[in-house]
Design a protein around this motif. Sequence first.
Motif, PDB file in Angstrom:
ATOM      1  N   TYR A 189      65.948 -71.820 -10.015  1.00 54.58           N
ATOM      2  CA  TYR A 189      67.395 -71.736 -10.135  1.00 54.58           C
ATOM      3  C   TYR A 189      67.700 -70.919 -11.375  1.00 54.58           C
ATOM      4  O   TYR A 189      67.072 -71.119 -12.427  1.00 54.58           O
ATOM      5  CB  TYR A 189      67.997 -73.137 -10.259  1.00 54.58           C
TER       6      TYR A 189
ATOM      7  N   LYS B 204      75.108 -67.623 -10.295  1.00 53.02           N
ATOM      8  CA  LYS B 204      74.272 -68.796 -10.016  1.00 53.02           C
ATOM      9  C   LYS B 204      73.462 -68.493  -8.763  1.00 53.02           C
ATOM     10  O   LYS B 204      74.037 -68.269  -7.694  1.00 53.02           O
ATOM     11  CB  LYS B 204      75.124 -70.039  -9.805  1.00 53.02           C
TER      12      LYS B 204
ATOM     13  N   LEU C 122      69.809 -69.218  -6.429  1.00 52.25           N
ATOM     14  CA  LEU C 122      68.703 -70.100  -6.096  1.00 52.25           C
ATOM     15  C   LEU C 122      67.698 -69.279  -5.292  1.00 52.25           C
ATOM     16  O   LEU C 122      68.090 -68.522  -4.404  1.00 52.25           O
ATOM     17  CB  LEU C 122      69.252 -71.241  -5.253  1.00 52.25           C
ATOM     18  N   ALA C 123      66.421 -69.414  -5.620  1.00 52.28           N
ATOM     19  CA  ALA C 123      65.394 -68.711  -4.845  1.00 52.28           C
ATOM     20  C   ALA C 123      64.363 -69.723  -4.392  1.00 52.28           C
ATOM     21  O   ALA C 123      64.044 -70.679  -5.111  1.00 52.28           O
ATOM     22  CB  ALA C 123      64.730 -67.625  -5.684  1.00 52.28           C
ATOM     23  N   ALA C 124      63.856 -69.526  -3.186  1.00 52.13           N
ATOM     24  CA  ALA C 124      62.822 -70.417  -2.653  1.00 52.13           C
ATOM     25  C   ALA C 124      61.772 -69.589  -1.941  1.00 52.13           C
ATOM     26  O   ALA C 124      62.077 -68.523  -1.391  1.00 52.13           O
ATOM     27  CB  ALA C 124      63.432 -71.432  -1.691  1.00 52.13           C
TER      28      ALA C 124
ATOM     29  N   ARG D  82      65.081 -62.637   2.325  1.00 50.49           N
ATOM     30  CA  ARG D  82      66.441 -62.782   2.841  1.00 50.49           C
ATOM     31  C   ARG D  82      67.355 -63.098   1.677  1.00 50.49           C
ATOM     32  O   ARG D  82      67.293 -64.178   1.086  1.00 50.49           O
ATOM     33  CB  ARG D  82      66.517 -63.904   3.869  1.00 50.49           C
TER      34      ARG D  82
ATOM     35  N   ASN E 200      71.097 -63.697   0.569  1.00 46.78           N
ATOM     36  CA  ASN E 200      72.290 -64.195   1.258  1.00 46.78           C
ATOM     37  C   ASN E 200      73.311 -64.683   0.245  1.00 46.78           C
ATOM     38  O   ASN E 200      72.957 -65.271  -0.762  1.00 46.78           O
ATOM     39  CB  ASN E 200      71.889 -65.358   2.182  1.00 46.78           C
ATOM     40  N   MET E 201      74.589 -64.419   0.525  1.00 48.74           N
ATOM     41  CA  MET E 201      75.650 -64.931  -0.346  1.00 48.74           C
ATOM     42  C   MET E 201      76.341 -66.089   0.336  1.00 48.74           C
ATOM     43  O   MET E 201      76.740 -65.973   1.507  1.00 48.74           O
ATOM     44  CB  MET E 201      76.668 -63.831  -0.606  1.00 48.74           C
ATOM     45  N   ALA E 202      76.540 -67.164  -0.397  1.00 45.45           N
ATOM     46  CA  ALA E 202      77.304 -68.291   0.140  1.00 45.45           C
ATOM     47  C   ALA E 202      78.749 -67.847   0.359  1.00 45.45           C
ATOM     48  O   ALA E 202      79.275 -67.033  -0.406  1.00 45.45           O
ATOM     49  CB  ALA E 202      77.242 -69.472  -0.813  1.00 45.45           C
TER      50      ALA E 202
ATOM     51  N   PHE F 252      63.512 -66.580   0.023  1.00 48.70           N
ATOM     52  CA  PHE F 252      64.927 -66.780   0.363  1.00 48.70           C
ATOM     53  C   PHE F 252      65.742 -66.839  -0.917  1.00 48.70           C
ATOM     54  O   PHE F 252      65.430 -67.636  -1.807  1.00 48.70           O
ATOM     55  CB  PHE F 252      65.103 -68.068   1.166  1.00 48.70           C
ATOM     56  N   ILE F 253      66.750 -66.008  -0.989  1.00 48.60           N
ATOM     57  CA  ILE F 253      67.604 -65.961  -2.175  1.00 48.60           C
ATOM     58  C   ILE F 253      69.014 -66.318  -1.760  1.00 48.60           C
ATOM     59  O   ILE F 253      69.570 -65.703  -0.848  1.00 48.60           O
ATOM     60  CB  ILE F 253      67.564 -64.552  -2.807  1.00 48.60           C
ATOM     61  N   GLU F 254      69.569 -67.315  -2.402  1.00 49.01           N
ATOM     62  CA  GLU F 254      70.950 -67.707  -2.112  1.00 49.01           C
ATOM     63  C   GLU F 254      71.801 -67.497  -3.360  1.00 49.01           C
ATOM     64  O   GLU F 254      71.530 -68.093  -4.404  1.00 49.01           O
ATOM     65  CB  GLU F 254      71.024 -69.194  -1.716  1.00 49.01           C
TER      66      GLU F 254
ATOM     67  N   LEU G 159      74.881 -68.450  -5.076  1.00 50.76           N
ATOM     68  CA  LEU G 159      75.874 -69.527  -4.988  1.00 50.76           C
ATOM     69  C   LEU G 159      77.163 -69.130  -5.682  1.00 50.76           C
ATOM     70  O   LEU G 159      78.244 -69.572  -5.305  1.00 50.76           O
ATOM     71  CB  LEU G 159      75.312 -70.811  -5.613  1.00 50.76           C
TER      72      LEU G 159
END
Lengths: 241, 241, 241, 265, 265, 265
Positions: free
Chosen positions: A44, A51, A53-55, A78, A80-82, A126-128, A130
Amino acid sequence: MITIITNRDLEAKNSERPDGRAYNELRPLKIEAGVLERADGSAYLEFGDNKVLAAVYGPREFHIRRFLKPNMAVLRCRYNMAPFSVEDRKRPGPDRRSLEISKLTSEALSPAVFLEKFPRSSIDVFIEVLQAEGGTRCAGITAASVALADAGIPMRDMVVACAAGKANGQVIMDLSEWEDKEGEADVPVAIMPRTGEITLLQMDGQLTKDEFEQALDLAKEGCMKISEEQKKAIKNRYGGD
Amino acid sequence: MITIITNRDLEAKNSERPDGRAYNELRPLKIEAGVLERADGSAYLEFGDNKVLAAVYGPREFHIRRFLKPNMAVLRCRYNMAPFSVEDRKRPGPDRRSLEISKLTSEALSPAVFLEKFPRSSIDVFIEVLQAEGGTRCAGITAASVALADAGIPMRDMVVACAAGKANGQVIMDLSEWEDKEGEADVPVAIMPRTGEITLLQMDGQLTKDEFEQALDLAKEGCMKISEEQKKAIKNRYGGD
Amino acid sequence: MITIITNRDLEAKNSERPDGRAYNELRPLKIEAGVLERADGSAYLEFGDNKVLAAVYGPREFHIRRFLKPNMAVLRCRYNMAPFSVEDRKRPGPDRRSLEISKLTSEALSPAVFLEKFPRSSIDVFIEVLQAEGGTRCAGITAASVALADAGIPMRDMVVACAAGKANGQVIMDLSEWEDKEGEADVPVAIMPRTGEITLLQMDGQLTKDEFEQALDLAKEGCMKISEEQKKAIKNRYGGD
Amino acid sequence: MQPIVPEITRESVTNLINEGKRADGRKLDQYREISLETGVIKKAEGSARVKIGNTQIMIGVKSQIGDPFPDTPNVGVFMTNSELLPMAAPNFEPGPPDERSVELSRVTDRGIREGKIIDLKKLALIPGKKVWMIFIDMHILDYDGNLLDAAALGAMAALMDAKIPTATVKDDEVVVDHENMQPLPLNEKTVMCTLAKIGNNLVLDPSLEEEGIMRARISIGVRSDGAICSMQKGGERPFEKEEILKAIDMAQEKTKELFEYLPKA
Amino acid sequence: MQPIVPEITRESVTNLINEGKRADGRKLDQYREISLETGVIKKAEGSARVKIGNTQIMIGVKSQIGDPFPDTPNVGVFMTNSELLPMAAPNFEPGPPDERSVELSRVTDRGIREGKIIDLKKLALIPGKKVWMIFIDMHILDYDGNLLDAAALGAMAALMDAKIPTATVKDDEVVVDHENMQPLPLNEKTVMCTLAKIGNNLVLDPSLEEEGIMRARISIGVRSDGAICSMQKGGERPFEKEEILKAIDMAQEKTKELFEYLPKA
Amino acid sequence: MQPIVPEITRESVTNLINEGKRADGRKLDQYREISLETGVIKKAEGSARVKIGNTQIMIGVKSQIGDPFPDTPNVGVFMTNSELLPMAAPNFEPGPPDERSVELSRVTDRGIREGKIIDLKKLALIPGKKVWMIFIDMHILDYDGNLLDAAALGAMAALMDAKIPTATVKDDEVVVDHENMQPLPLNEKTVMCTLAKIGNNLVLDPSLEEEGIMRARISIGVRSDGAICSMQKGGERPFEKEEILKAIDMAQEKTKELFEYLPKA
């Protein structure tokens, strides 16, 4: 587990940046590794008001035969934007921008990973985003590297990314959202800090060659600072000194 | 082949329902089994102004390897509304509502089917709402059970569904479209009539626990009545007594 | 490599067609074979203001198991219009019209190809309309045949297509865009010229049987003329006389 | 897509047809049993359930007020859609319309549109701004061959069955009166007749099995005034000109029978 | 979809539960540790990060001005969406919402909608023309079982956290004042309580492992006034009536605990 | 995605390049033959067919009047789209744009947008309500390497070729005069120059075979005033800073050649 950088005291105050930073000053940064239960690795990151988050999952069996490589792993990303991460709600799902950033992120991380150790596998990143406030692709790459390390993926180096650019006629490090939108140019860069080799490079706006070189140097300088925080995040997670 | 229930004479007339029914009175019901040529089993149901067609194919080889189960069949449902089935034309194709109902229908029917007899297979249930007037998910489940029986799929019991709810302050059986929209609560229920076990249960609106229990009992009572008509439809199709 | 037909001098001038053509006069036509590097075969065709490109790949392994045929090749077509090919920009991607034309094109070409020589294979035909001015489905079929020949696909004959129809009360050959839109009927036809057998036939509008027969004859006459140009294009590409 | 027919069936069916007979006892130029019911869906403005043999289609007509297409600002909008429901055949898959379904919709649509069946000008409300949009949705319930003729017949019946609200324009506002329903403005009627080529014969109204072995098919749309208003060849083998002309004769003859099934205007 | 649980695990977990114990040491009617933070996303009008055990959801509320639905012209629009992110579990795939995600959104949405939690009438601006549209987006970050309760709790918290601009209407134009933010008009609160049937027991807040072996689950939405406002059975085995009634008792008891996590109004 | 190149080819091509030579006889800093035609599609407002070697792209510019984006109400809209047609290479599949096609469109778009090539303010008609929308559609017909440079050159040429109708505003209505066509308002020109890293060399305008073995590529957009206006690294291996700076020098030199192909303003 949380680290804050405010390198405001490192440099003279010759800035006219809207948020008061010096030309070569990063926004405050926090990185934390190992924040998710299910993912094999995660991180994070807060960078200014970004902000992210990566997984990471993998290496794991790659079930799409058409895309697997017989002699190495495929690193898939991937970004991605929330929907709630930006001023006007973003419709869920990939758009053209996120497809491009996903491709570039994969290319930025791949040089550092020993993909040849895992033939016929995939490593999935995976990148989100936030919350977005300028520089999310760099933040995503930086976080993803920590997540890869957290997942125990063998790597040559931990890729790190930072943008530089030009706003109000000045070449500056780490553009904010406002500086990105209103400024003259943006240069996102990722490097492998051990060798300084460049794994992501984009530019848009208008720069002379000299200005570009200054921006590239500033971006790499920013990368080196951020790299220290990546290492601390991993140390905080796994101990060692 | 066609059966009509008008149980208007079974109960005292204490109703204030817009269509004049008693609180525990079903709408007129017709069920006919074996109405399609190509499907392995089929049923047509009219329930009030609802007109619903159900068809079954299978057990048949399941060609989506990712979803097949090595030790049992997968019961897949597709609930679909015809574009002309509702007041304002519905765009063709699945929407979120139909996806949810498809999932719930599959879960409502599965407990009754000896899925374990058909490993690696699929049993495919298709429900088409030709005209909708409140209670189509229950009508679909009821019709699908008859279609499953018509297809000769071995079953523990023939699942049957009926809604109850509350409108004008009264707990009532089998809500019409108007009562569903304007009423205080809706409780669709499916049961296996031999044991009374509940295989579908949803609720929305506002109920006390007591009201809910009354509604659940009324729904089960409705189910038992409808169950008789299911059996008659099968008898009409295959003879027997 | 380029051929121009203006058969304006072949017939008496009894025409009232907006572009001054006689009732049985084709628009100017150019066909060139072998215009693309990567494709196994290709052809470029200008027919009036229509500009159409066709390319062929195959026979090649068909990786969609569900659609392959164990005893013959599958001839697949994709007819597509460029966004800039029409007056109002067309959204990219297939629409219902292009899906139908793709199917008809495949059916129009298949009778001429020795598909049975290539079991389990596909032969893929791609048609791109770069500029549309009436009659693009026929132009596409005509170009695709040349591309199939250029790819060395063994064929019984080279299918050729031409429309006829009725406008201003007159049965005419090769409708322009204006005649197609404003006219009374349109009859696109494809034939195998050696036998005269019909592999594409559509009609819309209003015709008596006699008018239809006249239109069919005119379309076939147009096909025979165009067929000569197809052969010249192949000769120009591969020499011979 | 078509079910694969064993070679032996192909031969026996073809031989039978060569003798002028068909597997189901029909003559070569005979339709299977046809049934047509209208007004079956109260929520639709018009509806029809049509069966030809075991082929069964439910058709609904819906109307709504919308914007005209920019290139035809002064006429109503009319759209035809069909869904080959997965319940109708074991090999139909759920999903967006495939090319067969698209062809079915488009051929049906063209017969109505090009035959000038609906008076689309009367469906304009505020020129350039508001028009009636008429949707024909065809729900294929059971597929036993020859969808095209069933679709054309059912769509025509559903249009004739349809009643839409009276709409009037006051001060650039459309007033829709659901109390006063009126029929759609129709100029003409059209139906369609399909012949399959099996061996060297033309057979009317091919069954599923016959479709599986046919070399080609020709579908001909005819108006009640005898005009041909649409035609569509299908299948992977060619026709000769004489076959087409013979098919037109048969279609013009046989569509007279089909018109008998339509409601009397 | 659910991870396949080995038979031996199934037996040992079930046996433990039959003795009133759970693998993670909880009582049958005990939630895992819950944490709830609001105001975590400044760019959202309202937000909440909720954790139940390791299950973690980030929820954002956004508002925008738009058109009302034609059949409800005088009330605001409210939409709930969820994404089972591929980061949240090894078997979640990117792509459009699948049926699990759709069920999660719709159950959460119904609890709020049917519980009349938001006063949608107050979100109308120009009746029939302009209304507030409220979007609840639920981002599933980590999936360790029982998404429904986490989603309902987090969505309620995000709604309570939300501040939207003041909008006024002048001469048929909407004036949006971002300087004056105000809370969403809320009537009530609701949360949800899920019980899984394992063996013949009901266990509260099933973990991922327990979901893998449960026979069925029942989720019950309760308002702070005690009314039941939504219910959803899931899973491929049936319930008996007595189990449902017992579950309602447990839900009405346990939701009291959940309400404690919500911000004080 | 890239065709797999046998190891022996990789070695021989690399060895050749190490000696300053290329398989097709070019120098390391030499473009393949370039051809550029404009005005090839009459139905488009502007068009160009560009070839670099065997790589071939057809580009069309279309204009239409539409709504501005809410966050930029006072400038025109400009969109770039590309389709890697399945005819262009054996491994291109039909379908929505994949990531390569998206990258191609976006890099081309950014060069034009960020280089301020089009004066978008002059494309506003009624501020906040109606603007010109300019679409650049790039149809990739034949793929033999280096799409980026071909796309940038062709897009620039098509923009310079474009004539759009004169639009004037009267009483809040836009009047479009197709009789009086006028050029697009352009401020500047830009083209792009791509270098591939093979072994430790930079080679200009990589062919398909060279793309198959390159370690990385850098594409640099340059304006006719010499300013760098876009840059995009691709490929799975890194660059060193010195390589980038050298690439910029080469690009600034070589783009002068490319500008010569453009129509004279």
